[in-house]
Design a protein around this motif. Structure first.
Motif, PDB file in Angstrom:
ATOM      1  N   GLU A 124     -31.051  83.453  80.003  1.00 28.64           N
ATOM      2  CA  GLU A 124     -30.105  82.549  80.660  1.00 28.64           C
ATOM      3  C   GLU A 124     -30.277  81.122  80.161  1.00 28.64           C
ATOM      4  N   SER A 125     -31.534  80.695  79.955  1.00 27.88           N
ATOM      5  CA  SER A 125     -31.774  79.351  79.448  1.00 27.88           C
ATOM      6  C   SER A 125     -31.234  79.184  78.033  1.00 27.88           C
ATOM      7  N   VAL A 126     -31.454  80.194  77.188  1.00 26.07           N
ATOM      8  CA  VAL A 126     -30.941  80.129  75.822  1.00 26.07           C
ATOM      9  C   VAL A 126     -29.417  80.132  75.815  1.00 26.07           C
ATOM     10  N   ARG A 127     -28.816  80.932  76.677  1.00 30.01           N
ATOM     11  CA  ARG A 127     -27.352  80.989  76.737  1.00 30.01           C
ATOM     12  C   ARG A 127     -26.770  79.653  77.159  1.00 30.01           C
ATOM     13  N   GLN A 128     -27.381  79.020  78.161  1.00 31.85           N
ATOM     14  CA  GLN A 128     -26.907  77.712  78.589  1.00 31.85           C
ATOM     15  C   GLN A 128     -27.105  76.670  77.494  1.00 31.85           C
ATOM     16  N   GLY A 129     -28.209  76.791  76.751  1.00 25.60           N
ATOM     17  CA  GLY A 129     -28.443  75.848  75.664  1.00 25.60           C
ATOM     18  C   GLY A 129     -27.411  75.978  74.563  1.00 25.60           C
ATOM     19  N   PHE A 130     -27.063  77.215  74.202  1.00 23.41           N
ATOM     20  CA  PHE A 130     -26.074  77.418  73.159  1.00 23.41           C
ATOM     21  C   PHE A 130     -24.688  76.951  73.588  1.00 23.41           C
ATOM     22  N   SER A 131     -24.439  76.929  74.876  1.00 21.82           N
ATOM     23  CA  SER A 131     -23.139  76.437  75.344  1.00 21.82           C
ATOM     24  C   SER A 131     -22.982  74.941  75.113  1.00 21.82           C
ATOM     25  N   GLN A 132     -24.083  74.241  74.824  1.00 20.78           N
ATOM     26  CA  GLN A 132     -24.043  72.801  74.582  1.00 20.78           C
ATOM     27  C   GLN A 132     -23.994  72.446  73.098  1.00 20.78           C
TER      28      GLN A 132
END
Length: 218
Positions: A40-48
């Motif tokens: 989830e943290s990686v997914r949120q990071g890639f969204s940025q």
């Protein structure tokens, strides 16, 4: 007339325990929480991440006039393209490991040892190898020694360091030649956000997921 004797009924749980099956070698709930939070943290990071076309805009490249200007450009570009830069670093690292299958295999074995033998192994399930029972302190000590040997005394360390140096060279070169005048951080995003903030967020989430398993051994 007497009634026929009642046959005993055993539950599936009792059959499993009497069958001699032991607990799984890894605490699956903690491991799943670790994977879920990290993903989830990686997914949120890639969204940025920023658009790659913006990263490779040829009209925005120019040679810096001084080292001071280069450092200023690198700092501003790091703040704006940090997720893209981390993706480039991860890609260079992945390509380097894929080109060295032995180093990749050794690194995966090392990570698997940490996960299965210490971090997510049930605290009430002692580690038994070659007929000897190892305590948590002994297991941790052996894993630390093996990690130091693998990273610093084998080809794995040289592969990792070389890949990181190449990745950092690409990132710093792009940051020094990319003119940042057309880059604007979002209002909700502070301008002084560090280059490793995305990685730190993923690491903190992973540490939070692994904390209960580690705290149980202290």
């Amino acid at each position: 007339m007497s009634s026929p004797p009642t046959l005993p009924i055993s539950s599936p749980q009792a059959n499993i325990s009497l069958g001699g099956q032991s607990q799984p070698p890894i605490a699956t709930p903690a491991f799943r929480a670790f994977i879920s939070r990290f993903y989830e943290s990686v997914r949120q990071g890639f969204s940025q991440r920023r658009p790659w076309l913006e990263l490779l805009d040829r009209t925005s490249f120019a040679r810096p006039d001084s080292l001071t200007e280069s450092a200023s450009r690198i700092r501003k570009n790091f703040s704006y393209f940090r997720v893209n830069y981390l993706t480039l670093l991860a890609s260079v690292l992945a390509l380097s490991l894929l080109s060295h299958p032995f180093s990749l295999f050794v690194l995966l074995c090392l990570l698997g040892s940490w996960f299965f033998l210490y971090l997510f192994r049930p605290s009430d399930s002692p580690l038994v190898l070659f007929g000897r029972t190892f305590t948590d302190r002994e297991t941790l000590g052996v894993l630390v020694v093996v990690t130091v040997v693998v990273v610093f005394l084998t080809s794995v360390g040289s592969v990792l360091i070389s890949a990181l140096m190449v990745g950092l060279g690409i990132v710093c070169t792009h940051g020094a030649f990319r003119v940042p005048e057309d880059l604007f951080l979002d209002e909700q995003e502070p301008a002084n956000v560090g280059f490793l903030s995305f990685l730190g967020g993923a690491a903190s989430s992973a540490a939070a997921a692994a904390a209960p398993a580690v705290a149980a051994r202290v």
